[in-house]
Write a protein that holds these residues in place. Structure first.
Motif, mmCIF file in Angstrom:
data_model
loop_
_atom_site.group_PDB
_atom_site.id
_atom_site.type_symbol
_atom_site.label_atom_id
_atom_site.label_comp_id
_atom_site.label_asym_id
_atom_site.label_seq_id
_atom_site.Cartn_x
_atom_site.Cartn_y
_atom_site.Cartn_z
ATOM 1 N N ASN A 123 16.216 -14.051 40.461
ATOM 2 C CA ASN A 123 15.583 -14.307 41.759
ATOM 3 C C ASN A 123 14.096 -14.623 41.645
ATOM 4 N N ILE A 124 13.602 -14.722 40.423
ATOM 5 C CA ILE A 124 12.201 -15.087 40.196
ATOM 6 C C ILE A 124 12.191 -16.461 39.530
ATOM 7 N N ILE A 125 11.641 -17.427 40.205
ATOM 8 C CA ILE A 125 11.584 -18.784 39.677
ATOM 9 C C ILE A 125 10.263 -18.950 38.928
ATOM 10 N N VAL A 126 10.368 -19.313 37.647
ATOM 11 C CA VAL A 126 9.184 -19.490 36.805
ATOM 12 C C VAL A 126 9.220 -20.872 36.155
ATOM 13 N N ASP A 127 8.038 -21.337 35.711
ATOM 14 C CA ASP A 127 8.001 -22.577 34.937
ATOM 15 C C ASP A 127 8.110 -22.227 33.455
ATOM 16 N N GLU A 128 7.937 -23.205 32.588
ATOM 17 C CA GLU A 128 8.117 -22.972 31.153
ATOM 18 C C GLU A 128 7.106 -21.990 30.568
ATOM 19 N N ASP A 129 5.974 -21.813 31.241
ATOM 20 C CA ASP A 129 4.942 -20.895 30.758
ATOM 21 C C ASP A 129 4.999 -19.535 31.459
ATOM 22 N N LEU A 130 6.105 -19.257 32.137
ATOM 23 C CA LEU A 130 6.332 -18.009 32.871
ATOM 24 C C LEU A 130 5.389 -17.826 34.066
ATOM 25 N N ARG A 131 4.901 -18.905 34.622
ATOM 26 C CA ARG A 131 4.124 -18.812 35.867
ATOM 27 C C ARG A 131 5.121 -18.746 37.012
ATOM 28 N N ILE A 132 4.993 -17.725 37.832
ATOM 29 C CA ILE A 132 5.925 -17.551 38.947
ATOM 30 C C ILE A 132 5.703 -18.659 39.968
ATOM 31 N N GLN A 133 6.787 -19.363 40.271
ATOM 32 C CA GLN A 133 6.748 -20.453 41.249
ATOM 33 C C GLN A 133 7.295 -20.018 42.606
ATOM 34 N N GLY A 134 8.088 -18.965 42.604
ATOM 35 C CA GLY A 134 8.648 -18.470 43.857
ATOM 36 C C GLY A 134 9.582 -17.298 43.616
ATOM 37 N N ILE A 135 9.836 -16.561 44.680
ATOM 38 C CA ILE A 135 10.779 -15.440 44.642
ATOM 39 C C ILE A 135 11.759 -15.673 45.781
ATOM 40 N N ILE A 136 13.042 -15.668 45.449
ATOM 41 C CA ILE A 136 14.075 -15.995 46.425
ATOM 42 C C ILE A 136 14.938 -14.775 46.754
ATOM 43 N N ASP A 137 15.869 -14.963 47.692
ATOM 44 C CA ASP A 137 16.851 -13.947 48.113
ATOM 45 C C ASP A 137 16.200 -12.738 48.775
ATOM 46 N N TRP A 138 15.561 -12.980 49.885
ATOM 47 C CA TRP A 138 14.880 -11.928 50.638
ATOM 48 C C TRP A 138 15.754 -11.339 51.749
ATOM 49 N N GLU A 139 17.034 -11.702 51.810
ATOM 50 C CA GLU A 139 17.833 -11.279 52.964
ATOM 51 C C GLU A 139 18.016 -9.775 53.086
ATOM 52 N N TRP A 140 17.828 -9.014 52.006
ATOM 53 C CA TRP A 140 17.966 -7.562 52.092
ATOM 54 C C TRP A 140 16.607 -6.863 52.035
ATOM 55 N N ALA A 141 15.518 -7.592 52.253
ATOM 56 C CA ALA A 141 14.180 -6.985 52.223
ATOM 57 C C ALA A 141 14.116 -5.835 53.212
ATOM 58 N N SER A 142 13.504 -4.751 52.780
ATOM 59 C CA SER A 142 13.414 -3.572 53.638
ATOM 60 C C SER A 142 12.199 -2.747 53.250
ATOM 61 N N THR A 143 12.018 -1.658 53.954
ATOM 62 C CA THR A 143 10.954 -0.723 53.611
ATOM 63 C C THR A 143 11.588 0.525 53.011
ATOM 64 N N VAL A 144 10.888 1.101 52.048
ATOM 65 C CA VAL A 144 11.392 2.282 51.342
ATOM 66 C C VAL A 144 10.292 3.333 51.304
ATOM 67 N N PRO A 145 10.648 4.595 51.075
ATOM 68 C CA PRO A 145 9.612 5.614 50.919
ATOM 69 C C PRO A 145 8.646 5.230 49.803
ATOM 70 N N GLN A 146 7.394 5.474 50.023
ATOM 71 C CA GLN A 146 6.355 5.116 49.059
ATOM 72 C C GLN A 146 6.682 5.639 47.661
ATOM 73 N N GLN A 147 7.247 6.830 47.569
ATOM 74 C CA GLN A 147 7.513 7.415 46.254
ATOM 75 C C GLN A 147 8.641 6.707 45.499
ATOM 76 N N PHE A 148 9.397 5.839 46.169
ATOM 77 C CA PHE A 148 10.460 5.083 45.504
ATOM 78 C C PHE A 148 10.077 3.627 45.279
ATOM 79 N N PHE A 149 8.840 3.300 45.516
ATOM 80 C CA PHE A 149 8.355 1.943 45.293
ATOM 81 C C PHE A 149 7.966 1.821 43.825
#
Length: 195
Positions: A143-169
């Motif tokens: 789910n992390i799109i990178v180029d050949e030099d490992l530069r992050i170009q994007g992050i996909i699949d956010w449909e389950w994004a949520s909030t969690v307790p700070q201690q589990f981050f």
């Protein structure tokens, strides 16, 4: 691909990690009063709202069994959040398992029962009502799109994004390129520390 990642230079990997750290810092800055899932604004606005906590596990349970004893909800404490997650696992293991051996199922059930006895020790009571922070919930290499030099170009699949307790981050467990059941190994600890 983890093998391709391991073949990159230490500088490329370090840069990738620094980008991930920036990403986590941005997520960590998003604080909320309770645990829940991001939902579209019901009024059609562009700012998402925080609704009841949804997850892939709950979705799977709803597909398999329409008469669940568990429903999506919001949680104002880390303890309630953890008990809900445990209840989800408990419900999941009551469904027929198609790809697990009997021994595998027995081990899963034993682990679930053992975990239940340890839940209170997993929670830092001082942080029980601390802010909840935004998380991706499905941050894996694919789910992390990178180029050949490992530069992050994007992050996909956010449909389950949520909030969690700070201690589990926490950073993802796949950092050492090992399966989740091997995250206690020395190689994982070294890679995790490097991150």
């Amino acid at each position: 691909d983890i093998l391709a990642f391991r073949k990159k230079t230490p500088e490329q990997r370090k840069y990738f990690y620094s980008q991930l750290i920036d990403f986590f810092a941005q997520l960590r800055q998003q604080e909320f009063a309770y645990a829940g899932s991001l939902m579209p604004d019901p009024d059609g606005g562009t700012t998402p709202r925080l609704g009841p906590l949804l997850s892939l596990q709950l979705n799977d349970l709803q597909i398999e069994n329409r008469e669940l004893s568990i429903q999506p909800a919001k949680f104002a404490s880390a303890i309630d959040f953890v008990l809900y997650q445990h209840h989800l696992l408990d419900q999941k293991y009551k469904l027929p398992a198609y790809k697990l051996s009997q021994k595998g199922i027995e081990l899963e059930i034993f682990g679930l029962q053992d975990l239940k006895g340890r839940l209170s020790g997993c929670i830092n009571a001082r942080l029980n009502h601390s802010p909840f922070v935004l998380t991706h919930t499905d941050l894996r290499p694919s789910n992390i799109i990178v180029d050949e030099d490992l530069r992050i170009q994007g992050i996909i699949d956010w449909e389950w994004a949520s909030t969690v307790p700070q201690q589990f981050f926490l950073p993802p467990t796949w950092l050492a390129g090992l399966p989740p059941d091997r995250v206690s190994g020395l190689e994982h600890m070294i890679e995790y520390r490097w991150f």
